[in-house]
Write an enzyme that holds these catalytic residues in place. Structure first.
Site, PDB file in Angstrom:
ATOM      1  CG  LEU A  68     -21.702 -14.729  61.542  1.00 14.92           C
ATOM      2  CD1 LEU A  68     -21.404 -15.087  60.102  1.00 14.92           C
ATOM      3  CD2 LEU A  68     -22.541 -15.811  62.216  1.00 14.92           C
ATOM      4  CG  HIS A  98     -14.597 -17.443  62.260  1.00 17.11           C
ATOM      5  ND1 HIS A  98     -15.155 -16.187  62.339  1.00 17.11           N
ATOM      6  CD2 HIS A  98     -15.641 -18.305  62.310  1.00 17.11           C
ATOM      7  CE1 HIS A  98     -16.469 -16.288  62.412  1.00 17.11           C
ATOM      8  NE2 HIS A  98     -16.799 -17.571  62.405  1.00 17.11           N
ATOM      9  CE  LYS A 104      -9.683 -15.435  62.158  1.00 18.50           C
ATOM     10  NZ  LYS A 104     -10.420 -14.185  62.159  1.00 18.50           N
ATOM     11  CG  HIS A 149     -20.358  -5.147  57.328  1.00 18.00           C
ATOM     12  ND1 HIS A 149     -19.951  -5.816  56.202  1.00 18.00           N
ATOM     13  CD2 HIS A 149     -19.949  -5.893  58.376  1.00 18.00           C
ATOM     14  CE1 HIS A 149     -19.311  -6.925  56.546  1.00 18.00           C
ATOM     15  NE2 HIS A 149     -19.289  -7.009  57.859  1.00 18.00           N
ATOM     16  CB  ALA A 163     -22.007 -11.353  60.031  1.00 20.04           C
ATOM     17  CG  HIS A 181     -10.473 -10.353  65.915  1.00 21.12           C
ATOM     18  ND1 HIS A 181     -10.730 -11.699  65.835  1.00 21.12           N
ATOM     19  CD2 HIS A 181     -11.153  -9.786  64.880  1.00 21.12           C
ATOM     20  CE1 HIS A 181     -11.519 -11.946  64.807  1.00 21.12           C
ATOM     21  NE2 HIS A 181     -11.808 -10.792  64.213  1.00 21.12           N
ATOM     22  CG  HIS A 184     -14.748 -13.928  66.966  1.00 17.54           C
ATOM     23  ND1 HIS A 184     -14.840 -15.274  66.752  1.00 17.54           N
ATOM     24  CD2 HIS A 184     -14.571 -13.364  65.745  1.00 17.54           C
ATOM     25  CE1 HIS A 184     -14.725 -15.520  65.455  1.00 17.54           C
ATOM     26  NE2 HIS A 184     -14.553 -14.376  64.832  1.00 17.54           N
ATOM     27  CG  ASP A 186     -14.952  -9.663  65.152  1.00 12.60           C
ATOM     28  OD1 ASP A 186     -14.372  -9.417  64.080  1.00 12.60           O
ATOM     29  OD2 ASP A 186     -15.920 -10.448  65.242  1.00 12.60           O
ATOM     30  CG  ASN A 237     -12.072 -10.505  56.797  1.00 14.54           C
ATOM     31  OD1 ASN A 237     -11.387  -9.594  57.259  1.00 14.54           O
ATOM     32  ND2 ASN A 237     -13.349 -10.676  57.126  1.00 14.54           N
ATOM     33  CG  HIS A 294     -12.614  -7.308  60.633  1.00 15.73           C
ATOM     34  ND1 HIS A 294     -12.257  -8.312  59.783  1.00 15.73           N
ATOM     35  CD2 HIS A 294     -13.068  -7.917  61.759  1.00 15.73           C
ATOM     36  CE1 HIS A 294     -12.492  -9.493  60.348  1.00 15.73           C
ATOM     37  NE2 HIS A 294     -12.982  -9.277  61.559  1.00 15.73           N
ATOM     38  CG  LEU A 295      -7.678  -1.567  60.535  1.00 13.22           C
ATOM     39  CD1 LEU A 295      -6.162  -1.360  60.485  1.00 13.22           C
ATOM     40  CD2 LEU A 295      -8.351  -0.354  61.186  1.00 13.22           C
ATOM     41  NE  ARG A 296     -14.906  -4.537  56.865  1.00 12.46           N
ATOM     42  CZ  ARG A 296     -15.165  -5.742  57.336  1.00 12.46           C
ATOM     43  NH1 ARG A 296     -14.294  -6.732  57.224  1.00 12.46           N
ATOM     44  NH2 ARG A 296     -16.312  -5.971  57.960  1.00 12.46           N
TER      45      ARG A 296
HETATM   46  C1  NCD Z   1     -16.340 -10.059  60.435  1.00 12.53           C
HETATM   47  C2  NCD Z   1     -16.252  -9.151  59.217  1.00 12.53           C
HETATM   48  O1  NCD Z   1     -17.211  -8.425  58.932  1.00 12.53           O
HETATM   49  O2  NCD Z   1     -15.198  -9.124  58.565  1.00 12.53           O
HETATM   50  N1  NCD Z   1     -17.716 -10.154  60.828  1.00 12.53           N
HETATM   51  C3  NCD Z   1     -18.209 -10.574  62.024  1.00 12.53           C
HETATM   52  O3  NCD Z   1     -19.427 -10.683  62.158  1.00 12.53           O
HETATM   53  N2  NCD Z   1     -17.411 -10.831  63.044  1.00 12.53           N
HETATM   54  C4  NCD Z   1     -15.714 -11.383  60.131  1.00 12.53           C
HETATM   55  C5  NCD Z   1     -15.385 -12.230  61.348  1.00 12.53           C
HETATM   56  O4  NCD Z   1     -14.622 -11.818  62.217  1.00 12.53           O
HETATM   57  O5  NCD Z   1     -15.886 -13.360  61.459  1.00 12.53           O
HETATM   58 ZN    ZN Z   2     -13.336 -10.679  62.921  1.00 13.35          ZN
HETATM   59 ZN    ZN Z   3     -14.458 -14.314  62.731  1.00 11.57          ZN
END
Ligand code: NCD
Ligand code: ZN
Ligand code: ZN
Length: 349
Positions: A224, A141, A104, A256, A268, A18, A179, A252, A46, A20-22
């Protein structure tokens, strides 16, 4: 007799189930942190706009591969973002692609970039049926968005109101509760059939909700689902070290920029990719269960996703290793977990 302290640890190279690479400059700067330690990662969809089609996922995958540092070996495992407009045919294309490994589910407005998510699960039944039929996992999620539900209860209520039913309605659908943050979530995964698994983040294994309020408001500990009470953290640690194969590593890690977190309405997400396996090693060590780390980090995930386990190994050395107070990512400042402090392990090599 006391067990001798382990100061060096080798394990099969882990994967991150899990992440996030953006995109763009942020992708370019966060990807090396993960590629340095993980062989593969389930890449969350996302983005803005979200990755909704197999063609979107193919294009995103190419951008990730193009952003890899010279000589790095890393395989992005792509996912689609489920919307109420996703067509069952898209699921067939995703399965046929060979590079999409999950779909997802974001309840609409549950978390970062989830506006295009699902408001009513009944509207995606045909898609879930298609996923069940072609055996493409659903990644969830698991939080309700009902403003009347206390933010700390949203995971448990999601399980009660939606997930329990979904797992019974689709008995052959493989489901990952992403998560997991509560005792109820961990127990749900443990009690569910073998089709259901859960990912656990390093930060939810290491921190409870006091970390959000330690001496003042700590936006860099806000994510989150939000950090929970100590009793939940302990239940997650117990699940992680349980050895039953149902839980695996999913950081996760969610970058940011500093300014977006240090704000009157902070985003978050916690960034942990810079020291992911080291942070998990801390959590397992604190539980006296370093011998369980390899199963959790390197075996259970590929077994669930029906992918081969990695064959090469990494080595961790017990050595207090500083984390910079701030990192530069995508041309912006980013504050990682443990900023200005140390992690207890170092990845050798
Ligand atoms: C994640 C994000 O920033 O993309 N943020 C988080 O707080 N976990 C989104 C997610 O996994 O819910
Ligand atoms: Zn996530
Ligand atoms: Zn999530």
């Amino acid at each position: 007799m006391s067990t001798p302290r382990t100061d060096r640890l080798t394990l099969t190279r882990p994967d991150d189930w899990h992440l996030h690479l953006r995109d763009g400059a942020m992708l370019r700067d966060v990807l090396p942190d993960t590629a340095r330690q993980m062989a593969r990662a389930i890449v969350m969809p996302n983005l803005v706009p979200p990755v909704v089609t197999t063609a979107d996922a193919a294009a995103y995958r190419e951008r990730i591969l193009a952003a890899l540092p010279e000589g790095a070996r890393f395989e992005p495992l792509m996912t689609l973002y489920l919307t109420e407009a996703t067509a069952p045919d898209e699921i067939l294309r995703a399965k046929d692609s060979g590079f999409v490994h999950g779909v997802k589910l974001y309840p609409a407005n549950a978390t970062t970039n989830s506006h295009a998510g699902v408001a009513d699960l009944r509207r995606v039944h045909a898609v879930l049926e298609a996923m069940q039929r072609v055996d493409l996992p659903l990644l969830v999620h698991g939080e309700v968005t009902d403003p009347d539900v206390d933010v700390f209860d949203r995971e448990a209520v999601f399980i009660e109101r939606h997930l329990d039913r979904l797992v019974r309605d689709f008995p052959a659908l493989r489901v990952v509760l992403e998560h997991v943050t509560t005792r109820e979530g961990a127990q749900f995964v443990l009690d569910a059939p073998a089709t259901v698994a859960g990912t656990l983040t390093a930060h939810h294994l290491l921190l409870n909700r006091n970390a959000i309020f330690a001496g003042g408001l700590r936006p860099h500990h806000y994510c989150l689902p939000v950090l929970k009470r100590e009793l939940h953290r302990q239940a997650l640690v117990k699940a992680a070290i349980s050895g039953g194969g149902k839980f695996f590593l999913g950081t996760d890690s969610a970058p940011h920029p500093k300014h977006a977190k240090e704000s009157s309405c902070g985003c978050a997400g916690i960034y942990t990719a810079h020291a992911a396996i080291e942070l998990y090693a801390e959590a397992f060590d604190a539980a006296g269960a370093l011998d369980r780390l390899e199963g959790f980090a390197s075996h259970n995930g590929p077994d669930f996703y029906r992918l081969p386990r990695n064959t090469d190994r990494i080595e961790l050395v017990r050595e207090a290793t500083p984390v910079p107070p701030v990192m530069s990512k995508g041309g912006q400042e980013l504050v990682p977990l443990r900023a200005g402090e140390t992690v207890a392990w170092r990845l050798a090599g």
